[in-house]
Design a protein around this motif. Sequence first.
Motif, PDB file in Angstrom:
ATOM      1  N   THR B 261       0.927  -1.193  -0.035  1.00 36.28           N
ATOM      2  CA  THR B 261       0.101  -0.041  -0.199  1.00 36.28           C
ATOM      3  C   THR B 261       0.620   1.373  -0.083  1.00 36.28           C
ATOM      4  OG1 THR B 261      -1.799  -1.539   1.168  1.00 36.28           O
ATOM      5  CG2 THR B 261      -1.789   1.181   0.931  1.00 36.28           C
ATOM      6  N   ILE B 262       0.571   2.116  -0.721  1.00 32.06           N
ATOM      7  CA  ILE B 262       1.421   3.927  -0.727  1.00 32.06           C
ATOM      8  C   ILE B 262       0.504   4.502  -0.571  1.00 32.06           C
ATOM      9  CG2 ILE B 262       2.851   5.054  -2.436  1.00 32.06           C
ATOM     10  CD1 ILE B 262       4.074   2.219  -3.430  1.00 32.06           C
ATOM     11  N   VAL B 263       0.648   5.575   0.525  1.00 25.29           N
ATOM     12  CA  VAL B 263       0.077   6.299   0.193  1.00 25.29           C
ATOM     13  C   VAL B 263       0.676   7.498  -0.288  1.00 25.29           C
ATOM     14  CG1 VAL B 263      -1.261   8.107   1.823  1.00 25.29           C
ATOM     15  CG2 VAL B 263      -0.494   5.706   3.360  1.00 25.29           C
ATOM     16  N   VAL B 264      -0.028   8.727  -0.944  1.00 22.94           N
ATOM     17  CA  VAL B 264       0.712   9.635  -1.602  1.00 22.94           C
ATOM     18  C   VAL B 264      -0.390  10.411  -1.193  1.00 22.94           C
ATOM     19  CG1 VAL B 264       1.142  10.689  -4.519  1.00 22.94           C
ATOM     20  CG2 VAL B 264       0.609   8.313  -3.815  1.00 22.94           C
ATOM     21  N   ALA B 265       0.631  11.866  -1.090  1.00 28.81           N
ATOM     22  CA  ALA B 265       0.561  12.545  -0.718  1.00 28.81           C
ATOM     23  C   ALA B 265       1.238  14.512  -0.894  1.00 28.81           C
ATOM     24  CB  ALA B 265       0.503  13.119   0.651  1.00 28.81           C
ATOM     25  N   LEU B 266       1.159  15.435   0.050  1.00 35.64           N
ATOM     26  CA  LEU B 266       1.942  16.940  -0.511  1.00 35.64           C
ATOM     27  C   LEU B 266       1.762  17.430   0.503  1.00 35.64           C
ATOM     28  CD1 LEU B 266       0.059  16.114  -3.712  1.00 35.64           C
ATOM     29  CD2 LEU B 266       0.836  18.273  -4.296  1.00 35.64           C
ATOM     30  N   GLY B 267       3.801  18.327   0.498  1.00 33.31           N
ATOM     31  CA  GLY B 267       2.899  19.631   1.407  1.00 33.31           C
ATOM     32  C   GLY B 267       3.321  18.138   2.719  1.00 33.31           C
ATOM     33  N   VAL B 346      -8.378   9.887  -0.536  1.00 37.52           N
ATOM     34  CA  VAL B 346      -9.116  10.756   0.607  1.00 37.52           C
ATOM     35  C   VAL B 346      -8.817  12.271   0.712  1.00 37.52           C
ATOM     36  CG1 VAL B 346      -8.528  10.262   3.331  1.00 37.52           C
ATOM     37  CG2 VAL B 346      -8.408   8.450   1.455  1.00 37.52           C
ATOM     38  N   VAL B 347      -9.954  12.543   1.402  1.00 41.26           N
ATOM     39  CA  VAL B 347      -9.943  13.931   0.930  1.00 41.26           C
ATOM     40  C   VAL B 347      -9.881  14.520   2.759  1.00 41.26           C
ATOM     41  CG1 VAL B 347     -11.042  16.025   0.543  1.00 41.26           C
ATOM     42  CG2 VAL B 347     -10.870  14.120  -0.684  1.00 41.26           C
ATOM     43  N   ARG B 362      -6.919   4.994  11.609  1.00 36.49           N
ATOM     44  CA  ARG B 362      -8.131   4.323  10.666  1.00 36.49           C
ATOM     45  C   ARG B 362      -8.398   4.750   9.314  1.00 36.49           C
ATOM     46  NH1 ARG B 362     -10.820   7.622  13.181  1.00 36.49           N
ATOM     47  NH2 ARG B 362     -12.091   8.607  11.508  1.00 36.49           N
ATOM     48  N   VAL B 363      -8.190   5.070   8.779  1.00 33.10           N
ATOM     49  CA  VAL B 363      -8.707   5.578   7.216  1.00 33.10           C
ATOM     50  C   VAL B 363      -7.651   4.042   6.747  1.00 33.10           C
ATOM     51  CG1 VAL B 363     -10.290   7.068   6.795  1.00 33.10           C
ATOM     52  CG2 VAL B 363      -7.350   7.755   6.558  1.00 33.10           C
ATOM     53  N   LEU B 364      -6.492   4.198   7.015  1.00 33.01           N
ATOM     54  CA  LEU B 364      -5.102   3.960   6.266  1.00 33.01           C
ATOM     55  C   LEU B 364      -6.010   1.904   7.016  1.00 33.01           C
ATOM     56  CD1 LEU B 364      -2.374   5.565   6.511  1.00 33.01           C
ATOM     57  CD2 LEU B 364      -3.988   5.270   4.528  1.00 33.01           C
ATOM     58  N   ARG B 365      -5.911   1.805   7.551  1.00 36.13           N
ATOM     59  CA  ARG B 365      -6.481   0.322   8.071  1.00 36.13           C
ATOM     60  C   ARG B 365      -7.508  -0.273   7.019  1.00 36.13           C
ATOM     61  NH1 ARG B 365      -5.110   1.600  14.408  1.00 36.13           N
ATOM     62  NH2 ARG B 365      -3.214   0.779  14.251  1.00 36.13           N
ATOM     63  N   LEU B 366      -8.822   0.530   6.804  1.00 38.26           N
ATOM     64  CA  LEU B 366      -9.928   0.002   6.001  1.00 38.26           C
ATOM     65  C   LEU B 366      -8.997  -0.305   4.882  1.00 38.26           C
ATOM     66  CD1 LEU B 366     -12.838   2.469   7.257  1.00 38.26           C
ATOM     67  CD2 LEU B 366     -12.107   0.352   7.498  1.00 38.26           C
ATOM     68  N   ALA B 367      -8.694   0.433   4.458  1.00 37.42           N
ATOM     69  CA  ALA B 367      -7.986   0.386   3.025  1.00 37.42           C
ATOM     70  C   ALA B 367      -7.516  -1.081   3.147  1.00 37.42           C
ATOM     71  CB  ALA B 367      -6.711   1.656   2.485  1.00 37.42           C
ATOM     72  N   VAL B 368      -6.133  -1.020   3.968  1.00 36.65           N
ATOM     73  CA  VAL B 368      -5.587  -2.321   3.253  1.00 36.65           C
ATOM     74  C   VAL B 368      -6.301  -3.738   3.590  1.00 36.65           C
ATOM     75  CG1 VAL B 368      -4.014  -3.599   4.755  1.00 36.65           C
ATOM     76  CG2 VAL B 368      -3.625  -1.035   4.561  1.00 36.65           C
ATOM     77  N   LYS B 373     -14.000   2.812   1.238  1.00 39.99           N
ATOM     78  CA  LYS B 373     -14.995   3.593   0.187  1.00 39.99           C
ATOM     79  C   LYS B 373     -13.645   4.716  -0.523  1.00 39.99           C
ATOM     80  CE  LYS B 373     -18.561   5.978   2.102  1.00 39.99           C
ATOM     81  NZ  LYS B 373     -19.470   6.284   2.724  1.00 39.99           N
ATOM     82  N   ASN B 374     -14.164   4.000  -2.270  1.00 38.65           N
ATOM     83  CA  ASN B 374     -13.281   5.084  -3.282  1.00 38.65           C
ATOM     84  C   ASN B 374     -13.016   6.486  -3.458  1.00 38.65           C
ATOM     85  OD1 ASN B 374     -13.059   2.644  -4.505  1.00 38.65           O
ATOM     86  ND2 ASN B 374     -14.203   2.988  -6.099  1.00 38.65           N
ATOM     87  N   LEU B 375     -13.560   7.221  -2.538  1.00 37.09           N
ATOM     88  CA  LEU B 375     -13.573   8.588  -2.172  1.00 37.09           C
ATOM     89  C   LEU B 375     -14.419   8.588  -0.543  1.00 37.09           C
ATOM     90  CD1 LEU B 375     -13.068  11.670  -2.892  1.00 37.09           C
ATOM     91  CD2 LEU B 375     -15.651  11.669  -3.510  1.00 37.09           C
TER      92      LEU B 375
END
Lengths: 339, 423
Positions: B261-267, B346-347, B362-368, B373-375
Amino acid sequence: MTQPIKFYQTGTFTVGNRLLPEGQRSVQSSEARDNSLNSGHRACQGCGEALGARYVVDAAMRATDGQLIAANATGCLEVFSTPYPETSWQLPWLHSLFGNAAAVGSGIAAALKVKALKAGQGQATTRVIAQGGDGGTTDIGFGCLSGMFERNDDVLYICYDNEGYMNTGVQRSSATPPAARTATTQPLGPEPGAEFGKGKNVPLIAVAHEIPYVATATVADLHDLEAKVEKAMRLHGARYLHVFVPCPLGWGAASCDTIRLARLARETGLFPVFEAENGEITSVTKIRRPVPVDEYLRLQKRFAHLFGAGGHPETIARIQAMADKNIKRFGLLAEESAA
Amino acid sequence: MIKQTEGSQAVAEAVALCRPEVICAYPISPQTHIVEGLGALVKAGDLAPCEFLNVESEFAAMSVAIGSSAAGARTYTATASQGLLFMVEAVYNASGLGLPIVMTVANRAIGAPINIWNDHSDSMSQRDCGWIQLFAESNQEALDLHIQAFKLAEEMSMPVMVCMDGFILTHAYEQVDMPDQAQVDAFLPPYEPRQVLDPAEPVSIGAMVGPEAFMEVRYLAHAKQTMALDRIPEIAAEFKEAFGRDAGGLVRGYRIEDAETIVVALGSVVGTLEETIDTMRAEGVKIGVLSIRCFRPFPMAAVRAALARTARVVVLEKSFAVGLGGIVSTDVRLAMVRIHVRGYTVVAGLGGRPITQDSLLRVLRLAVADELKNLTFLDLDWDIVNRHLAREAATRRSGPIAENLLRDIGSGARPTTAGKAQP
Ligand SMILES: Cc1ncc(C[n+]2csc(CCOP(=O)(O)OP(=O)(O)O)c2C)c(N)n1
Ligand code: SF4
Ligand SMILES: [Mg+2]
């Protein structure tokens, strides 16, 4: 009894060439002229703006020994002068946007100041003008203009006032006079044309900024126009020149009447020609022979609905009252005709 | 020199080391401290010769910058949020004319409702304007990026926006390593313009261009940004060589080599994510984070390469395309074409909503677990959302939205960032 001949014009810059010594005559066409706005551009025949810009920029070039940069707002002057790959401009010239010419001028002046200091000079030798139409000056560019004035940036701003948004098809601006027909002030309804009681006097607003120099001029008095540009370029800080430039296309006037209309605008009192320094009016160009406004209005289709059957004499009277108010306010009448 | 200082002050000092010639600015939080710092340096004569213009609007700020850059001066300005939007016409003009202006955007939400806190909506609204956009993860990187930005802008003859999170970075006191003047002078040569307003060689700039050449002018801007994709990592490498620090470049991965799993982010949120990922790694989850440091030009190949062997991508972004979903996600998905991975958006953090490790976990565990949800909107208060939807269904004159929600919460704005609001 012999009567002394009256040279009404001596002592003013409105004098015709033939009454002047050789050295002071304005040169219409010569190889020695800078021709900063060169021939071949696409302005309409008889365009007052093209004529005004040619004299203003050449005068500024003379005054600065050709060390001049121009910023230009969007509008007829910009569009007709640079149909690339052709450009009429013989000086460094930058067009950015419609509403920012004054600020772009400020930026250029700031850069030149820094460059001059780096070169060990106290002051920049290259000078800056910024120019635009009445719409680009009195409406959309007004904030940038006022900011440039207030900071007293070293820029001469020239507004070419043809009393409307000509480049987009003749719409009303805040410089459009009452009763004039434009595409957005149609001659319809009980008060046809542009409404009374609206619009703004940007030359006076410029004076209120107490900047070093403010002047109005018309393309009828090119000598006066050139002299004002030269004077402006001798000064530093924010300067403003508002030039009345008839637009044959937008006004529905004959191309050959451009100079005549500019002269009539001044002689009716509708367009007061004056100079101000540091917030005080220092000179006005007197009206030698006052002219009723209908002589001026009649030549333009934009006022056609005021004349003839179903005309509006009461509207003409209101316009006359505006002219009379200007004459009084600015003291435009020469002593001899005031009597 | 190592020093403890505020992010804005660090940026101001870094910009000063770049020897700017014209600075113009208009106040807006959270950018103000940067130009205040520079204003003080100019006023004290420390940057002489340098002109500092207090303009009457952001539109004028960018317009002054256009004039001074076209006249050959190294030019800097800074803004945020409403200010960036107020100057948009001139922002496009600066890039269209190819003027190497450097601007800091202290990222802040866009109203209405007016909100001074951090998210990326302002910069993202300008992602297609032709400026290069670099995002800083930390105050150190913010100051380093400004030094790189002038070099990049002037080499490419293209403006550069350095984006740093408002308040989170601009107002945070952190330790930074401030280079000295000699180091910066050795790295950043004097500005040699490609085009300049010069009476000795008069040119017309800004002519009208019709259908015969407009596409080509636009394409050239794209071609240049594509070239910048090569130059940006090179400049980052040169920077590392000269200053001994990693900063800039296109992307940076953290524990992504074997990540499923890779999380992409900025800043700045990347820092929080790294800690979250360490926690999850300790639990045996193969997860990593990819920081996009250069958003324009979009590093398609670098993003694709980083995501090529993973099973799952979560784009965590502080921006939101109303009616669509993610903005960063849309571009990341493009980089993932024909790579068979599951993608989530994830917004998070809009208008300064804190992004906590708990919520991320919490969200990353759900993602894994592929149960996300997609959004997803991180920590969205469904209660007040649904209450308002019900209100609109029940009443025609349901009233102003933001004020209704605040009344529902009952206590005024959620406390997010410390300090008084200074719009
Ligand atoms: C922001 C923006 N709004 C509108 C326009 C459209 N526009 C271009 S030129 C022009 C009219 C210019 O009028 P004026 O300044 O009086 O100059 P003129 O053409 O009359 O000489 C307008 C409305 C534009 N280019 N940019
Ligand atoms: S429309 Fe008027 S201002 Fe424009 S070029 Fe023609 S005459 Fe000149
Ligand atoms: Mg006009």
